[in-house]
Design a protein around this motif. Structure first.
Motif, PDB file in Angstrom:
ATOM      1  N   SER A  19       1.022  -1.213  -0.063  1.00  0.00           N
ATOM      2  CA  SER A  19       0.058   0.031   0.114  1.00  0.00           C
ATOM      3  C   SER A  19       1.017   1.011  -0.070  1.00  0.00           C
ATOM      4  N   GLY A  66       2.762   4.435   3.690  1.00  0.00           N
ATOM      5  CA  GLY A  66       1.981   3.190   3.439  1.00  0.00           C
ATOM      6  C   GLY A  66       2.827   2.039   3.936  1.00  0.00           C
ATOM      7  N   HIS A  67       2.756   0.969   3.705  1.00  0.00           N
ATOM      8  CA  HIS A  67       3.265  -0.386   3.967  1.00  0.00           C
ATOM      9  C   HIS A  67       3.562  -1.249   2.982  1.00  0.00           C
ATOM     10  N   ARG A  69       4.748  -5.347   2.910  1.00  0.00           N
ATOM     11  CA  ARG A  69       5.120  -6.478   3.606  1.00  0.00           C
ATOM     12  C   ARG A  69       5.285  -7.799   2.695  1.00  0.00           C
ATOM     13  N   SER A  74       7.596  -7.052   7.720  1.00  0.00           N
ATOM     14  CA  SER A  74       7.525  -5.681   7.361  1.00  0.00           C
ATOM     15  C   SER A  74       8.574  -4.986   6.919  1.00  0.00           C
ATOM     16  N   TRP A  75       8.360  -4.232   5.638  1.00  0.00           N
ATOM     17  CA  TRP A  75       9.718  -3.567   5.030  1.00  0.00           C
ATOM     18  C   TRP A  75       9.469  -2.232   5.196  1.00  0.00           C
ATOM     19  N   LEU A  76       8.045  -1.655   5.385  1.00  0.00           N
ATOM     20  CA  LEU A  76       7.939  -0.220   5.355  1.00  0.00           C
ATOM     21  C   LEU A  76       6.425  -0.424   6.019  1.00  0.00           C
ATOM     22  N   ASP A  77       6.421   0.538   7.375  1.00  0.00           N
ATOM     23  CA  ASP A  77       5.354   0.663   7.926  1.00  0.00           C
ATOM     24  C   ASP A  77       5.219   1.651   8.942  1.00  0.00           C
ATOM     25  N   ALA A  78       4.131   2.709   8.696  1.00  0.00           N
ATOM     26  CA  ALA A  78       4.287   3.850   9.581  1.00  0.00           C
ATOM     27  C   ALA A  78       5.448   4.489   9.687  1.00  0.00           C
ATOM     28  N   SER A  81      11.086   2.246   7.937  1.00  0.00           N
ATOM     29  CA  SER A  81      11.379   1.871   6.668  1.00  0.00           C
ATOM     30  C   SER A  81      12.908   1.085   6.740  1.00  0.00           C
TER      31      SER A  81
END
Lengths: 241, 257, 224
Positions: A19, A66-67, A69, A74-78, A81
């Motif tokens: 996302s 975005g995120h 996964r 998780s590679w990117l979240d909130a 990074s």
């Protein structure tokens, strides 16, 4: 985890869950999932943001929200990074981006956690480049360089394979041979694969799913046959035709 | 890659520190006009004592600026008294404000003309007066009066002869007296007002006339030991005041103070 | 021939190169890749010694390193000697004066590596440090080396700043260039001529070597 179909091969995960929100370098506003057995063709006109999506997944595009996964990781979240070198992606760049001072085999071992010449030779054989292991990129044709780039992308045991316009700069026979090689690899490699192209024709035969991108947003996304059979609007119709 | 490692090794070898010589051979700052005399004196001093000194020459005023900025000289030989007195007033001499050094020689100014120059040299500056008037002397070299004592004395001599205004537009200024002589010998100037000590340098070709000492303030050469002066610097200081040193100075055109 | 001055000049040039090269690699790499808005200012500061007269650079260095300056006082407290008019002070001045000669070719070389190869290195799992060591530095080496050679040659020839900050003390700060000047002032044209010829040959060799190295640059062309 819902979504992608369960893996048939042991050791594979739940695929890519994506996302993206971005405004600054390019506008991006999209969400999609790619299962471990899926090959997604991300198609759109030039400037639609296709390459940016790949870079965002690989962590090469700063300032993306975005995120991302991959297999539940998780590679990117909130805003947290993971740096690009810690994201296990195989990225085939449009320019190939081979290291010009290294031979084909060295390009592969450079991407391995533990350099393994035998493994590099095996991978080069898989992309039909036996005998070219000790050549430097400038001693290889464009098509051969691209195959080295593909083999290098696999050398890292990636969780995810990203190909940026693999068919844009090669002639028809080379294109057909490359498509065949990618198909062979996909059969043994159950990882989500995203192929970016501006021309649906080039990737239609390879893709299990198609996502049409325009101005950073998804216009249509679904199984390849559905998208080709029922274009959502004039833009998709143009691309499908 | 091996090539680059070799290059690196070469650089490291070059960068290796040289044996320290600072303590054994003190750095000494001296007015440029003293060059030939002190070069000879340093050789004679080494011959008689086995000790060496390192001499740096420049305009006395420039050297004072270097000393004020922390240059590690152990002895300063000035072409006039004023610069030494100024250093002493700042407390930058070995003995503090009370230590105003010693006069060790008196220098003389000469009018110098290189071979083939139209300038006629004489003590009364009559040839210079004619040359400036008829335009045959186009360039006259003097040292920068602001930093070089010989330059300041040259200005006084020209003023005394009432030639300053006529000469001023034709003057070229050397940063110190060596450079001034170099201007005059290289043909860059038709002549110059320089020190007697330098025109006696072997290899300097040309004519010169002594300017009478009463035409300018005296060129009293004064030296002073600086903070940090070691044994060698002190002995060189004393040796210059002694008979051997004075003999060399007089041979180079200096008189006793 | 003033061998002491030649040795001093070579030592100064070697130390300047050794100090400056790591600095040039990191500054050049940073300037080639940073999106920072401070970049033009940093670039301008680095080029400044090239466009300012040596007297201006010398004046500010003298003020910045003099016995009453912060740096000068700190140095004296640490090493019990002054910074200006010492060999160490000459090294500091030389490093600053040579910044443009070392950094600019390095920066151009790192720019030549291009964003794609940096991205590829990251996607191959190389940390920024590993990418620098294994991909960027090998490709930028001809540029870095050009900077090293120019720095070396320029240090041998530097005059104005060295004179102002060093004061031409034999064996301490009298470099070959200053020794030539000194010999000319002493009207010793033979010695001046010999040393000038030596400096000419060394400089010519250095610049020719630079051209040879940059001409044989490893191809950075990628893709079709």
């Amino acid at each position: 985890m819902s979504g992608p179909e369960p893996s048939l091969v042991s050791g594979t995960g739940s695929g890519l869950d994506l996302s993206l929100h971005a405004t600054d370098p390019v506008p991006l506003e999209l969400a999609l999932r790619v299962g471990p057995l899926e090959t997604l063709a991300l198609v759109g006109r030039s400037g639609a943001g296709k390459t940016s999506v790949l870079k965002a997944i690989a962590g090469l595009l700063p300032g993306v929200g975005g995120h991302v996964r991959v297999d539940g990781e998780s590679w990117l979240d909130a805003g947290a990074s993971r740096p690009p070198h810690l994201r296990r992606v195989g990225f085939v760049f449009q320019s190939y981006a081979l290291f010009p001072h290294m031979t084909a085999a060295e390009n592969l071992t450079a991407a391995m956690d533990a350099p393994d010449r035998a493994a590099a030779d095996a991978l080069l054989a898989q992309v039909h480049l036996e005998g070219f292991a000790d050549r430097r990129p400038d001693e290889l044709s464009g098509g051969q360089q691209q195959r080295v780039a593909l083999a290098r992308a696999l050398a890292r045991h990636p969780r995810l394979l990203l190909l940026d316009e693999p068919f844009s700069a090669t002639d028809r026979p080379t294109r057909r041979a490359l498509a065949e090689t990618i198909r062979e690899l996909r059969a043994t490699l159950p990882i989500p694969t995203v192929i970016v192209s501006h021309d649906l024709d080039d990737v239609a035969a390879l893709a299990s799913h198609i996502a049409i991108l325009d101005a950073g947003r998804l216009v249509q996304h679904g199984p390849a046959a559905d998208v080709i059979a029922n274009p959502a609007n004039a833009l998709v119709r143009d691309l499908v035709a | 890659m091996r090539r680059y490692c070799l290059l690196l090794l070469l650089l490291l070898a070059l960068a290796a520190p040289a044996p320290a010589t600072a303590d054994a051979t003190p750095a000494i700052a001296a007015a440029a006009s003293l060059r030939t005399a002190l070069d000879e004196a340093a050789i004679a001093f080494r011959r008689s004592t086995g000790r060496s000194v390192r001499l740096t020459y420049g305009a006395s005023g420039s050297l004072v600026q270097q000393i004020r900025n922390g240059a590690p000289y152990q002895l300063f030989l000035s072409a006039d008294e004023a610069h030494v007195v100024a250093l002493a007033a700042d407390g930058r001499t070995l003995g503090g404000p009370a230590d105003r050094g010693r006069n060790f020689a008196v220098g003389r100014l000469v009018l110098f003309a290189p071979p083939r120059s139209p300038l006629q040299v004489d003590s009364e500056l009559q040839g210079l007066r004619r040359g400036l008037a008829d335009g045959s002397v186009r360039r006259l070299a003097i040292a920068n009066p602001d930093v070089a004592p010989y330059g300041a004395r040259a200005r006084e001599a020209l003023q005394h002869a009432d030639l300053w205004d006529a000469a001023k537009p034709r003057l070229v200024y050397g940063e110190n007296i060596s450079q001034t002589l170099q201007f005059a010998t290289s043909g860059g100037a038709d002549g110059g007002l320089v020190s007697l000590s330098l025109v006696r340098t072997p290899g300097v070709a040309g004519r010169y006339a002594l300017i009478p000492a009463d035409r300018h303030a005296p060129l009293t050469q004064r030296m002073v030991l600086l903070p940090g002066a070691g044994t060698t610097a002190r002995r060189f200081h004393d040796w210059l005041l002694g008979p051997a040193g004075q003999r060399i100075l007089s041979r180079h055109g200096y008189t006793r103070p | 021939m003033d061998w002491e001055a030649l040795e001093l000049s070579l030592r100064l040039a070697a130390i300047t190169v050794l100090v400056l090269m790591p600095l040039a690699v990191f500054l050049g790499r940073w300037l080639a890749t940073t999106p920072s808005r401070a970049r033009p200012l940093v670039e301008a500061l680095i080029v400044l010694p090239l466009v300012l007269p040596p007297t201006v650079v010398g004046f500010y260095l003298l003020a910045a390193m003099g016995p009453d300056s912060l740096a000068g006082r700190g140095w004296t407290a640490l090493f019990d000697q002054g910074l200006v008019f010492s060999f160490q002070g000459l090294v500091v001045a030389s490093v600053i004066v040579n910044l443009p000669f070392a950094v600019q070719p390095a920066q151009r070389a790192f720019e030549g590596v291009g964003p794609d190869l940096r991205a590829a290195a990251a996607s191959c799992g190389m940390s920024p440090w590993a990418a620098l060591r294994r991909v960027e530095l090998p490709l930028a080496l001809p540029g870095v080396l050009t900077g090293a050679i120019l720095t070396f040659a320029h240090t041998l020839g530097e005059f104005g700043v060295v004179l102002m900050v060093g004061g031409a003390i034999p064996g301490e700060t009298r470099t070959l260039a200053l020794s030539i000047y000194d010999r000319v002032q002493a009207l010793d044209h033979d010695a001046a001529g010999r040393m000038a010829a030596l400096l000419l040959v060394v400089s010519l060799a250095a610049v020719a070597l630079t051209y040879a190295l940059t001409g044989r640059r490893i191809g950075t062309r990628v893709g079709p």
